[in-house]
Design a protein around this motif. Sequence first.
Motif, PDB file in Angstrom:
ATOM      1  N   ALA A 121       0.810  -1.216   0.000  1.00 19.79           N
ATOM      2  CA  ALA A 121       0.000   0.000   0.000  1.00 19.79           C
ATOM      3  C   ALA A 121       0.839   1.258   0.000  1.00 19.79           C
ATOM      4  O   ALA A 121       0.297   2.356   0.112  1.00 19.79           O
ATOM      5  N   GLN A 122       2.144   1.138  -0.102  1.00 16.10           N
ATOM      6  CA  GLN A 122       3.012   2.309  -0.125  1.00 16.10           C
ATOM      7  C   GLN A 122       3.730   2.400  -1.470  1.00 16.10           C
ATOM      8  O   GLN A 122       3.892   1.401  -2.175  1.00 16.10           O
ATOM      9  N   LEU A 123       4.169   3.603  -1.780  1.00 11.39           N
ATOM     10  CA  LEU A 123       4.913   3.846  -3.015  1.00 11.39           C
ATOM     11  C   LEU A 123       6.397   3.912  -2.696  1.00 11.39           C
ATOM     12  O   LEU A 123       6.866   4.895  -2.131  1.00 11.39           O
ATOM     13  N   PRO A 124       7.166   2.889  -3.029  1.00 17.55           N
ATOM     14  CA  PRO A 124       8.609   2.940  -2.806  1.00 17.55           C
ATOM     15  C   PRO A 124       9.283   3.876  -3.820  1.00 17.55           C
ATOM     16  O   PRO A 124       9.116   3.718  -5.029  1.00 17.55           O
ATOM     17  N   ILE A 125      10.003   4.849  -3.312  1.00 20.20           N
ATOM     18  CA  ILE A 125      10.811   5.743  -4.146  1.00 20.20           C
ATOM     19  C   ILE A 125      12.255   5.542  -3.723  1.00 20.20           C
ATOM     20  O   ILE A 125      12.580   5.664  -2.542  1.00 20.20           O
ATOM     21  N   LEU A 126      13.123   5.252  -4.693  1.00 16.40           N
ATOM     22  CA  LEU A 126      14.525   4.994  -4.406  1.00 16.40           C
ATOM     23  C   LEU A 126      15.400   5.949  -5.193  1.00 16.40           C
ATOM     24  O   LEU A 126      14.927   6.673  -6.076  1.00 16.40           O
ATOM     25  N   CYS A 127      16.679   5.902  -4.866  1.00 15.05           N
ATOM     26  CA  CYS A 127      17.676   6.702  -5.583  1.00 15.05           C
ATOM     27  C   CYS A 127      18.920   5.863  -5.771  1.00 15.05           C
ATOM     28  O   CYS A 127      19.313   5.109  -4.878  1.00 15.05           O
ATOM     29  N   LEU A 128      19.521   5.948  -6.940  1.00 17.64           N
ATOM     30  CA  LEU A 128      20.836   5.352  -7.158  1.00 17.64           C
ATOM     31  C   LEU A 128      21.867   6.420  -6.830  1.00 17.64           C
ATOM     32  O   LEU A 128      22.217   7.249  -7.676  1.00 17.64           O
ATOM     33  N   HIS A 129      22.306   6.420  -5.605  1.00 16.11           N
ATOM     34  CA  HIS A 129      23.287   7.410  -5.149  1.00 16.11           C
ATOM     35  C   HIS A 129      24.614   7.170  -5.869  1.00 16.11           C
ATOM     36  O   HIS A 129      25.017   6.036  -6.107  1.00 16.11           O
ATOM     37  N   ASN A 130      25.288   8.250  -6.240  1.00 15.92           N
ATOM     38  CA  ASN A 130      26.532   8.181  -7.021  1.00 15.92           C
ATOM     39  C   ASN A 130      26.297   7.518  -8.383  1.00 15.92           C
ATOM     40  O   ASN A 130      27.125   6.749  -8.871  1.00 15.92           O
ATOM     41  N   THR A 131      25.177   7.797  -8.972  1.00 19.98           N
ATOM     42  CA  THR A 131      24.857   7.158 -10.245  1.00 19.98           C
ATOM     43  C   THR A 131      25.877   7.510 -11.319  1.00 19.98           C
ATOM     44  O   THR A 131      26.268   8.666 -11.476  1.00 19.98           O
ATOM     45  N   PRO A 132      26.340   6.538 -12.078  1.00 14.29           N
ATOM     46  CA  PRO A 132      27.271   6.819 -13.177  1.00 14.29           C
ATOM     47  C   PRO A 132      26.559   7.259 -14.456  1.00 14.29           C
ATOM     48  O   PRO A 132      27.212   7.632 -15.426  1.00 14.29           O
ATOM     49  N   ALA A 133      25.235   7.196 -14.460  1.00 15.51           N
ATOM     50  CA  ALA A 133      24.479   7.525 -15.670  1.00 15.51           C
ATOM     51  C   ALA A 133      24.413   9.033 -15.856  1.00 15.51           C
ATOM     52  O   ALA A 133      24.547   9.812 -14.919  1.00 15.51           O
ATOM     53  N   SER A 134      24.165   9.436 -17.086  1.00 17.73           N
ATOM     54  CA  SER A 134      24.002  10.857 -17.398  1.00 17.73           C
ATOM     55  C   SER A 134      22.948  10.996 -18.486  1.00 17.73           C
ATOM     56  O   SER A 134      22.768  10.117 -19.319  1.00 17.73           O
ATOM     57  N   ALA A 135      22.258  12.131 -18.434  1.00 21.35           N
ATOM     58  CA  ALA A 135      21.243  12.413 -19.453  1.00 21.35           C
ATOM     59  C   ALA A 135      21.919  13.132 -20.607  1.00 21.35           C
ATOM     60  O   ALA A 135      21.934  14.355 -20.692  1.00 21.35           O
ATOM     61  N   HIS A 136      22.483  12.394 -21.535  1.00 24.97           N
ATOM     62  CA  HIS A 136      23.372  12.978 -22.554  1.00 24.97           C
ATOM     63  C   HIS A 136      22.658  13.920 -23.494  1.00 24.97           C
ATOM     64  O   HIS A 136      23.262  14.817 -24.059  1.00 24.97           O
ATOM     65  N   ALA A 137      21.366  13.730 -23.669  1.00 21.27           N
ATOM     66  CA  ALA A 137      20.670  14.560 -24.652  1.00 21.27           C
ATOM     67  C   ALA A 137      19.968  15.749 -24.028  1.00 21.27           C
ATOM     68  O   ALA A 137      19.297  16.498 -24.708  1.00 21.27           O
ATOM     69  N   ALA A 138      20.124  15.918 -22.730  1.00 14.76           N
ATOM     70  CA  ALA A 138      19.422  17.001 -22.041  1.00 14.76           C
ATOM     71  C   ALA A 138      20.416  18.023 -21.518  1.00 14.76           C
ATOM     72  O   ALA A 138      21.593  17.772 -21.405  1.00 14.76           O
ATOM     73  N   THR A 139      19.903  19.216 -21.225  1.00 13.59           N
ATOM     74  CA  THR A 139      20.774  20.293 -20.745  1.00 13.59           C
ATOM     75  C   THR A 139      20.429  20.747 -19.353  1.00 13.59           C
ATOM     76  O   THR A 139      21.014  21.669 -18.847  1.00 13.59           O
ATOM     77  N   ARG A 140      19.470  20.114 -18.732  1.00 11.74           N
ATOM     78  CA  ARG A 140      19.124  20.510 -17.379  1.00 11.74           C
ATOM     79  C   ARG A 140      18.792  19.263 -16.562  1.00 11.74           C
ATOM     80  O   ARG A 140      18.579  18.195 -17.098  1.00 11.74           O
TER      81      ARG A 140
END
Length: 1535
Positions: A1424-1443
């Motif tokens: 009944a809850q919404l799990p929200i997580l984070c990948l801390h120190n994520t190596p990914a990047s949004a290459h096509a975005a500027t913000r």
Amino acid sequence: MFRRASPSTKKQEDVKKKTTARKMTSPSKATTSKAVSTTIYVIYNDCEEFPLERSVLWQDVLPELQNYGFHSNFDVQWVDVGLEFSKLTSFTAEKVLRRWENDETSWIVCLVGDKYGAPTPPSTIRKQEFESIRSAFFENNGDVRIIDQSYAIDRSYQSDEYRLQPSILNDPKLRAKLTKAVQKGAQAAFDEGSINQIHEERQRRFFISPIHVVAQRIIQSPTNSRCTFLLRKFDGVTIEAATTNANFLEKTPDSSRKVEDLKNEISAKMDEKATFAHVLTPENGDIAYFFASKDGEKYRDKLTRQVTERLKSQFSLMHRDVRPDPPASLIDLADEENNSHLAHLKHQLSIPHYSRTDIDKKADEILSSKKGGSHFKLEKIIEIFETYIEKLEKPLYLFIDDIHLLKHGNFLSNCEKRVKSQAPQKLIVFVTASNVSPVQSLFTITQTFNVTTPTEDDVIEMMKKVVAAEGRRLSNEQWGAVRQQIVGSNENILFAKSLIHEMLQQGSLNAKGGFEGRLERLEVEFGTAAVQAVCKFLSVASHGLTRLELHDVLSSQRDLLSQIGTTVSFPPLLLDEILEAFGPILHTVFIDQRNVISISHFSLLNIVRHRYLSSTADLKATHVALSDLFSEHGVTSEELSPRSSFTYTNFPQALKKENGSTNVRKLRLLWFHLLHTGNMDALKELTLCHFDYIDLIVRYFGVMHLLTLYEECAMQVLHHDLQALCEQVLLPSLSTIVRDNEQLAAEVIGRLRFTRADNSHFLNTMVEQAMGWVDLYNRQPLLVPLTCWISPPTMKMCRSFLLKEWKAGQTVLAPTQNHQHVLISGNQSAPGFIYMYHIASQYLIATFKGHSAAVTSICASNNGMFFVSTSVDLTVKIWSFVTGECLKTLKPHSQKVLGAILSSDDSFMITASADSSAKMINVESGDVIRSFSDHTGSVVSLQLTSNDQFLITGSGDFVVQMWDVTNGNCISRMGGLMAPVSCLAITTNDAFVVVACEDETLKVFSTVSGQELHELMGHEGKVNALACAQDDCQLFAATKSKIFCYDIHNGQMIDVLDCAQPFPVFSLKISSDNYFLVSGCGPKVHIWNIQKRNHDAHDVTVDKEGFLTAIAMSYDEKVSACGTYNGIVALWDLDICQCISTVVQAKGIPVTCITFTVDNAFLISGNSVGSILLLDAANGNVIRDINFHTTEIVSICSLYTGKVLSCDKDGKFIQWDTFLEDDIPEMVVQGVKPPVFVPPSGRILIGHCPANVKEMKIWTLPEEAAPVQKNKLSHNDEITCFATAPKGGSLVATGSLDMSLKLWNIESGFLTQVLVGHDDVVTCCDLADDERIVVSGSRDRKVIIWNVATGDVVCNIFASASVTSVALTRDGTVAFSSTEEGWLEAWTTDKGRRLSSFNAHRPIRKVITSLEANRLLVHLTGCAQLPILCLHNTPASAHAATRRRSARTHSVSSIGNEIVTASDAKKETTSASSNTLQTGNGQAATGSGRPSQPRPTFDKLERSKSRTSLIEKDRPTTLTQAVTPVQKSSMCSIL
């Protein structure tokens, strides 16, 4: 200045030094067992000669070396020889030199000034030398009695020698007289030539000063690189120039010449880097004035710099690679433990063995027969152990010495369910027991062998081997004395070893009195205070102490220092002598790269404790001193100032060191000593509720070691926080932590935040520390929860124990004020006896005897000093906890006394009796103050209001009355009862009175009005005892074998506690901290956890009716949404991870699909009856209610144009406009089977074929026209999943029951790749945004990453269970996979390396990731809850975005980075998870570019909120403003 050696000589010596240095610093396996410790000896003639230099060494050099050593992970032990002996003697010099030569890591700092010093007699003289000197002195008419009295022969070595008696050194006149006699005899013998042949150079020691002896030995030593000489010369100064110059200069030219020659010899023969020569020219010839001048200050600074740099550089070479990195795996951890055991084994094998025929024969018989002899829970471990044993080719021999010392805790060591059986065939277990008491064994004992006590002949033979192995010997007279001591006594081999050690050390024959006598002689030799202090600290240090730790804790005892006559520190040489004198009483074990000292045997430990720790206060004070040593207490910044005072200051024991290593000794010892101080707050704050502490324990010692700490605490103390942390956090997290110990923080955060409102300050602080740890974590990517959904397991029964030899009657009990002990009575075998048990250990502490009949009640005082008991024998007794004696016996009633209750200040008590009265008695005097006598039946129960002003009595006359205690008047009556009262209870707020009667009724009355409020139903049988919790909500009612828990306000039954005993429960008591309920049921005592947990009952209902059915993330990643089974739609702020709005779409009707529009302005949700709700995504306000469909909505797609496409379960496909308010759709099409996908451009439609589950179709969507079929996609079996690029690229991937994954060109419909590699159904897939790679998951527990262009497998990833969902980040560098077991894992897509894993503890249906994985939404089954997580120190990047979510406020760590505003941002679509054949396909979101520095994960979460993921199911809420962030933790503020 001082003369140097010739170049050729220096070159040869340089080569020698370099070779020695290379040998010293070359790495080898042998160095791994070398203790990381350095002892620095400071040697000089006398203290008065070097006041400034000693000040430099103590105040400037020592603190710097302490700091350097601590943070480089080696111990620095400081020995100032002049501090213990004002004048240096040859005896002291030789002692220091011997230790320096034997310790390859020790160092000497030798100060040589302008004073040569006077020769002193040597400490040892060989027999031939002594006889020649004595004979020559006698022939020259000398009085040889001075020589004979000062030296005694020692025959214990292979060559006899004479030893100087230590008492001679204490008399300067006698010492000077002896020196002259020895010099005169040695000179005469030297002239006669009688001692030239032995060692001509050796004879110089009779005529040179002690400082010369030191310098000469160092120069001649092959290890003279471990030395620093400070050579000082005053130029142009005479002894007459100032009165104080005599302290620095020699009076005779001969002595001046000798010291000059000595300094020249040092300069010539020692490496120039090892000597620092200073020529000083004092102004006006006054040396004391020079030291106080600016020139003196410059000299001081230069000297400080020279010595510090020299020592630090050499120590860095001496202690290379001493940083103890945490073990990389469980195997490495076990290997480190094994190394310690092997080192101990090596030491034991070096001890000579004496054969004992009977024992050796039995051991050989067992070893040759190869027959069996005698998860984390111990029970499970043994099952696994047995499985491995059966696979072994050879038998395994397990030795357990003194099995009675093994402890069986409550958490892990419970094996009650295990039925004892024979050990596996290949397992042979040897167990020793020191007594005949029952042995708690895990296997059936098949053979028992009694080991006979060694005879005196056996002991003598053993000891002869030991003495011979040391190269020593004893005379026949001494062996006779040893035999005499052990014959006819109970002393063991340890005593024989100690006796022989004393004889070898002292040569004494008068060693009587056993170990007690040995300790008495040590006290006489070294002083009672010093020996007592050493014994006290070693006896309580169960884990042992290093020599530095022991010295530091002794030095911190100022009273001790005053007793032994020193003010700076405990004399280190005296400590070494005491430790050497103890001999076999102590033993040394190599642990944590250090030599750890402890008492060698448990029996010796008991002797020492009994002698030196006679009271509990002494024991506690000793533990306090040791805990202060490791917890940095008592160290102030002023004390650490280099020049604040001439004193020794213990360096603060920080948990982490500057070189990145950890203070392993603090991890191992601090918790133990804090536990035994009884300071539970400090124990929690500094160790067991301190996240960094437990995290490092897991890393360095393993999670099992951590659990044993809590287990040990649970056996010593009953404490809720430690119990809850272990049972509700650590034990449920074991599988997670073992798989990935980096997830300890995630487990602590997720579980403790769930109960944050009910947690103590220490547990909530631990959550803050874990969040701060995550914010600072930079070793690797880390999955962490930002919301909480993991409810802790129910913790009902905390303890239970069976009373031995207990004949059950009416068991009455009461916990003590600190709830660590319980008083119990009711044993029919011993009526009138009261027993006091320690709850945690279940030990019987005391028995109180005095009553002659059954005890009816027990009441402990609030001050913890006494308790009151009442009895059928008509008496009331007051007992002392301190002495165990009965303080008073009162007889206030004429019939049996049925109960008693104490006032809150313990000043008076109220007693109830069968004589129909209650009496108020003064506790101090025992006098009856007043009587309450209106009842006509027995007064059976009493209660006092919280202010002690009103008394409530229950009687057998069917009446409950309230009395004014001050005057004895009856105020009110609570009538309407139909049977005699059996018991009463009152809430702590005095609002309600609960009455139980003999007719099994249970009623709640108002205290003020006396009116009945309601009757409690549901219990079985008569209520025998009542107790109200301090939350004024929970009421506990005891009947036969069961305890019923009610909500006193609404009368609902909350819980039932089953005692599982066929006896009535007659006594219920709640602990003073309101965490525990103590009950007695026949012969068994139960301790229950009663902390109020509202979420327990709530979660059951919510999970059944309100579990999530759909999730979605907005395209700008600022908000997310979820829908529930009972029709709730919730909006979440992803910045703060809080639910900001909830709306009831249709109560009780499941939400099946939810998505955001492309412009993030609206949220669209559909339910199971075809209703669609259009909401404002900013505040959750309802915009439109759309009813185009009549069946379940499965897919909703949003377009750039503002149009929306929705598809229901029956294949009805409708296009409508969000901005038009009419109820007429723009397009309605039949024959499309959901789920479907339409890109934001709206040019194509991808969906399933209604007629064939093996096919999918692609339609084009012309403007204002029906869809036109374009292409067909097919498999050999049912299609289970499909995926496209989020923007609707050129490819679509499909997975099928045929175990294949296919790639299709959307435009042409051509099959571009058939990807075969799975061994079972493909359950999910996802395509990268650039269509470079595709990832698939299957029931075969395999995740495969494929190269789209070539069709090759990039990497295979093996999961722990069937894969349920996969997702890719925007740049395709990170892949996520989830399993039906609840594991979410992050992987690199290039090599398949696991970045992080997270256990959601429930099956995962779906994962949605943001562009960079800064936010992940997880859809769990039945949650009944919404799990929200984070990948801390994520190596990914949004290459096509500027913000990157520019609306977010930047954290402190990102200040200075360029902030891109929303107006400059370029909107992009998101990377979505796979579309699978399940209801509620949500869309993921686009994101933006990363900042140059990653921000902390928890920087904007409102940490004061508990259970942030909870969705309120009934009340719609709307928050139009952002939630104000609360104050951040101190650790996060650093960022």
